[in-house]
Design a protein around this motif. Structure first.
Motif, PDB file in Angstrom:
ATOM      1  N   PRO A  85       0.774  -1.249   0.000  1.00  0.00           N
ATOM      2  CA  PRO A  85       0.000   0.000   0.000  1.00  0.00           C
ATOM      3  C   PRO A  85       0.799   1.290   0.000  1.00  0.00           C
ATOM      4  N   THR A  86       2.149   1.245   0.091  1.00  0.00           N
ATOM      5  CA  THR A  86       2.909   2.460   0.396  1.00  0.00           C
ATOM      6  C   THR A  86       3.122   3.368  -0.804  1.00  0.00           C
ATOM      7  N   GLY A  87       3.058   2.820  -2.012  1.00  0.00           N
ATOM      8  CA  GLY A  87       3.326   3.633  -3.197  1.00  0.00           C
ATOM      9  C   GLY A  87       4.806   3.760  -3.522  1.00  0.00           C
ATOM     10  N   ALA A  88       5.673   3.065  -2.778  1.00  0.00           N
ATOM     11  CA  ALA A  88       7.108   3.106  -3.086  1.00  0.00           C
ATOM     12  C   ALA A  88       7.350   2.537  -4.476  1.00  0.00           C
ATOM     13  N   SER A  89       8.142   3.238  -5.268  1.00  0.00           N
ATOM     14  CA  SER A  89       8.331   2.830  -6.662  1.00  0.00           C
ATOM     15  C   SER A  89       9.367   1.738  -6.827  1.00  0.00           C
TER      16      SER A  89
ATOM     17  N   VAL B  87      -2.904   6.913  -1.527  1.00  0.00           N
ATOM     18  CA  VAL B  87      -2.047   7.774  -0.721  1.00  0.00           C
ATOM     19  C   VAL B  87      -1.886   7.101   0.632  1.00  0.00           C
ATOM     20  N   TRP B  88      -0.647   6.781   0.963  1.00  0.00           N
ATOM     21  CA  TRP B  88      -0.281   6.119   2.217  1.00  0.00           C
ATOM     22  C   TRP B  88       0.140   7.216   3.185  1.00  0.00           C
ATOM     23  N   ALA B  89      -0.574   7.352   4.265  1.00  0.00           N
ATOM     24  CA  ALA B  89      -0.366   8.489   5.149  1.00  0.00           C
ATOM     25  C   ALA B  89      -0.129   8.039   6.586  1.00  0.00           C
ATOM     26  N   LYS B  90       0.801   8.701   7.250  1.00  0.00           N
ATOM     27  CA  LYS B  90       1.134   8.371   8.634  1.00  0.00           C
ATOM     28  C   LYS B  90       0.348   9.254   9.583  1.00  0.00           C
ATOM     29  N   LEU B  91      -0.337   8.622  10.515  1.00  0.00           N
ATOM     30  CA  LEU B  91      -1.115   9.352  11.513  1.00  0.00           C
ATOM     31  C   LEU B  91      -0.182   9.973  12.551  1.00  0.00           C
ATOM     32  N   PRO B  92      -0.657  10.996  13.247  1.00  0.00           N
ATOM     33  CA  PRO B  92       0.145  11.544  14.360  1.00  0.00           C
ATOM     34  C   PRO B  92       0.494  10.446  15.364  1.00  0.00           C
ATOM     35  N   GLU B  93       1.643  10.580  15.989  1.00  0.00           N
ATOM     36  CA  GLU B  93       2.140   9.571  16.924  1.00  0.00           C
ATOM     37  C   GLU B  93       1.107   9.223  17.984  1.00  0.00           C
ATOM     38  N   GLY B  94       0.953   7.916  18.223  1.00  0.00           N
ATOM     39  CA  GLY B  94       0.093   7.464  19.315  1.00  0.00           C
ATOM     40  C   GLY B  94      -1.345   7.189  18.936  1.00  0.00           C
ATOM     41  N   ILE B  95      -1.736   7.485  17.685  1.00  0.00           N
ATOM     42  CA  ILE B  95      -3.121   7.247  17.272  1.00  0.00           C
ATOM     43  C   ILE B  95      -3.236   5.851  16.658  1.00  0.00           C
ATOM     44  N   ASP B  96      -4.194   5.082  17.144  1.00  0.00           N
ATOM     45  CA  ASP B  96      -4.446   3.748  16.622  1.00  0.00           C
ATOM     46  C   ASP B  96      -5.272   3.855  15.342  1.00  0.00           C
ATOM     47  N   ALA B  97      -4.755   3.291  14.249  1.00  0.00           N
ATOM     48  CA  ALA B  97      -5.396   3.464  12.941  1.00  0.00           C
ATOM     49  C   ALA B  97      -6.769   2.809  12.884  1.00  0.00           C
TER      50      ALA B  97
ATOM     51  N   VAL C 145     -17.164   8.523   6.614  1.00  0.00           N
ATOM     52  CA  VAL C 145     -16.075   8.394   5.652  1.00  0.00           C
ATOM     53  C   VAL C 145     -15.316   7.105   5.961  1.00  0.00           C
ATOM     54  N   PHE C 146     -15.151   6.267   4.950  1.00  0.00           N
ATOM     55  CA  PHE C 146     -14.472   4.984   5.132  1.00  0.00           C
ATOM     56  C   PHE C 146     -13.087   5.040   4.492  1.00  0.00           C
ATOM     57  N   ILE C 147     -12.050   4.856   5.318  1.00  0.00           N
ATOM     58  CA  ILE C 147     -10.654   4.849   4.896  1.00  0.00           C
ATOM     59  C   ILE C 147     -10.044   3.540   5.400  1.00  0.00           C
ATOM     60  N   THR C 148      -9.000   3.053   4.746  1.00  0.00           N
ATOM     61  CA  THR C 148      -8.391   1.779   5.133  1.00  0.00           C
ATOM     62  C   THR C 148      -7.344   1.967   6.220  1.00  0.00           C
ATOM     63  N   PRO C 149      -7.412   1.171   7.301  1.00  0.00           N
ATOM     64  CA  PRO C 149      -6.335   1.217   8.308  1.00  0.00           C
ATOM     65  C   PRO C 149      -5.129   0.434   7.819  1.00  0.00           C
ATOM     66  N   GLY C 150      -3.948   0.946   8.060  1.00  0.00           N
ATOM     67  CA  GLY C 150      -2.736   0.281   7.590  1.00  0.00           C
ATOM     68  C   GLY C 150      -2.475  -1.058   8.236  1.00  0.00           C
ATOM     69  N   ASP C 151      -3.095  -1.302   9.376  1.00  0.00           N
ATOM     70  CA  ASP C 151      -2.873  -2.553  10.117  1.00  0.00           C
ATOM     71  C   ASP C 151      -3.188  -3.794   9.292  1.00  0.00           C
ATOM     72  N   ILE C 152      -4.135  -3.690   8.356  1.00  0.00           N
ATOM     73  CA  ILE C 152      -4.541  -4.892   7.627  1.00  0.00           C
ATOM     74  C   ILE C 152      -3.448  -5.381   6.679  1.00  0.00           C
TER      75      ILE C 152
ATOM     76  N   ILE D  84      -2.691   5.066   7.495  1.00  0.00           N
ATOM     77  CA  ILE D  84      -3.974   4.849   6.834  1.00  0.00           C
ATOM     78  C   ILE D  84      -3.758   4.974   5.328  1.00  0.00           C
ATOM     79  N   ARG D  85      -4.679   4.375   4.550  1.00  0.00           N
ATOM     80  CA  ARG D  85      -4.542   4.391   3.093  1.00  0.00           C
ATOM     81  C   ARG D  85      -5.800   4.971   2.455  1.00  0.00           C
ATOM     82  N   PHE D  86      -5.602   6.007   1.656  1.00  0.00           N
ATOM     83  CA  PHE D  86      -6.690   6.614   0.889  1.00  0.00           C
ATOM     84  C   PHE D  86      -6.647   6.095  -0.552  1.00  0.00           C
ATOM     85  N   SER D  87      -7.798   5.793  -1.115  1.00  0.00           N
ATOM     86  CA  SER D  87      -7.881   5.408  -2.519  1.00  0.00           C
ATOM     87  C   SER D  87      -8.115   6.642  -3.387  1.00  0.00           C
ATOM     88  N   LEU D  88      -7.564   6.620  -4.589  1.00  0.00           N
ATOM     89  CA  LEU D  88      -7.819   7.686  -5.558  1.00  0.00           C
ATOM     90  C   LEU D  88      -9.004   7.349  -6.460  1.00  0.00           C
TER      91      LEU D  88
END
Length: 398
Positions: A179-183, A324-334, A347-354, A363-367
């Motif tokens: 999910p990260t988008g790393a090329s 878009v792979w996005a990092k939440l502020p420290e300490g927040i459970d996705a 609003v439904f967004i994907t948690p990175g934990d999966i 968290i991961r946003f879809s385009l």
């Protein structure tokens, strides 16, 4: 009377989206104005040439008969030309290309062709959950390797080489990465091929995101010596907005393709001729098509960046693909975070934990969401922030 299920089902759970989407649909049915920003299912139409091809084929004599397990020769040639034009890879359409009913089935076919019970499989963390579930289903053991932001979401092969790899048969990689988008990079692919050769591992690159917001589409098979140890999966789902058509392909050396065909020919038949003709039309399109869809995704991504910033997230603007792979502020459970905004903001967004333990805190946003809906999501969160600020002012005055 109860009939016991196979023990293999004890090794897996129902796919996250299969389960979660029932919850989301129930909320929508109850009247909640749900905005689904989680799923990578293209909302744009396929090319008109593709639709016209299937429409024409439906009326052809013989179109509704069983088709070849290997696909019609014209489709394999189209894939060969596509790989040569876009990746600089020469493939023999007779024996180095096997069309699939979506690349997802290829993960199962490859695993059945190469894995015995007790074998180990190198699986990226974070990574596509199907690599793990299929490994478990066939009785093999997933051996997770870390991908971390500090290392550009690329494997630490030096560290990995220190592990006992004697039971490892397959290594799954996925660049551009979901999910990260790393090329990834050509240099990384070269190192991976050398690693696979040294350790006698089948390297499989899952490559469905090559052309989405990516300036340098690359195939692992373009690297010298790759065919000795590597296979590549590809798909028309994302590139041509054909997710529901289920058209994919596996490419590689003749011996490996023949092994996979042994499995595939015993599990399904060839895909409908109209779908094959549509795929051929798609594979022949010029680069104008990619430019057109990427222009749309760029506009959407800019708005997603705005939304992610509003939620206090950080993200990499050089990432590729349709997420878009996005990092939440420290300490927040996705997981808690996405459930909160699902019920509070619809609003439904994907948690990175999966995607694995290294996805925690992301968290991961879809385009695959139109601009109007992204703007609506932004407005909902801005409204909540305003209400929160006003409530604080009232509280302070009282």
């Amino acid at each position: 009377m109860s009939i016991q299920t196979a023990k293999r089902l004890e090794t897996i759970e129902e796919y996250y989206f299969s389960k979660k989407l029932r919850e989301v649909r129930a909320l929508a049915a109850s009247g909640k104005p749900i905005l689904n920003m989680a799923i990578g299912s293209p909302d744009l139409d396929p090319p008109k040439e593709v639709v016209e091809a299937i429409q024409t084929t439906v009326l052809q004599d013989g179109a509704h008969k069983y088709q070849s397990y290997q696909g019609v020769p014209e489709l394999r040639m189209a894939f060969a030309n596509f790989y040569n034009t876009n990746y600089g890879v020469a493939l023999n359409p007779e024996n180095e290309i096997l069309p699939l009913m979506g690349s997802k089935e290829g993960i199962m076919h490859i695993s059945l062709a190469y894995l015995n019970e007790g074998d180990q499989v190198l699986v990226p963390n974070p990574g596509y959950p199907t690599y793990t579930s299929v490994t478990n289903l066939v009785g093999a053991e997933p051996l997770f390797y870390d991908l971390k932001e500090a290392n550009n979401w690329e494997p630490d092969l030096e560290l990995l080489s220190k592990k006992d790899l004697s039971r490892v048969k397959i290594m799954w990689i996925n660049y551009p990465h979901m999910p990260t988008g790393a090329s990834g990079s050509v240099e990384t692919l070269k190192k991976l091929i050398a690693f696979a050769k040294k350790n006698h591992i089948l390297l499989v690159n899952d490559n469905p995101y090559s052309f989405i917001l990516n300036d340098n589409p690359t195939s692992i098979l373009s690297i010298e010596g790759a065919k000795d140890v590597a296979l590549e999966l590809n798909s028309l789902s994302k590139t041509f907005n054909m997710a529901g058509w289920r058209v994919g392909v596996v490419t590689g050396s003749q011996d490996k393709i023949e092994a996979i065909l042994k499995v595939k020919s015993n599990m399904d038949s060839g895909m409908f001729l109209g779908i094959q003709k549509g795929a051929i039309a798609a594979l022949k399109l010029s680069h104008d098509w990619y430019d057109e869809i990427n222009a749309i995704y760029k506009e959407r991504r800019k708005l997603i960046w705005e939304l992610a910033s509003l939620l206090g997230c950080s993200f990499d603007k050089t990432a590729t693909g349709m997420f878009v792979w996005a990092k939440l502020p420290e300490g927040i459970d996705a997981v808690e975070f996405i459930d909160h905004i699902l019920y509070e903001n619809s609003v439904f967004i994907t948690p990175g934990d999966i995607f694995g333990s290294n996805g925690k805190g992301y968290i991961r946003f879809s385009l695959c969401v139109n601009k109007e809906n992204i703007k609506e999501a932004i407005e909902r969160f801005e409204k909540k922030q305003t209400q929160f600020a006003n409530n604080n002012i009232v509280h302070q005055k009282s």
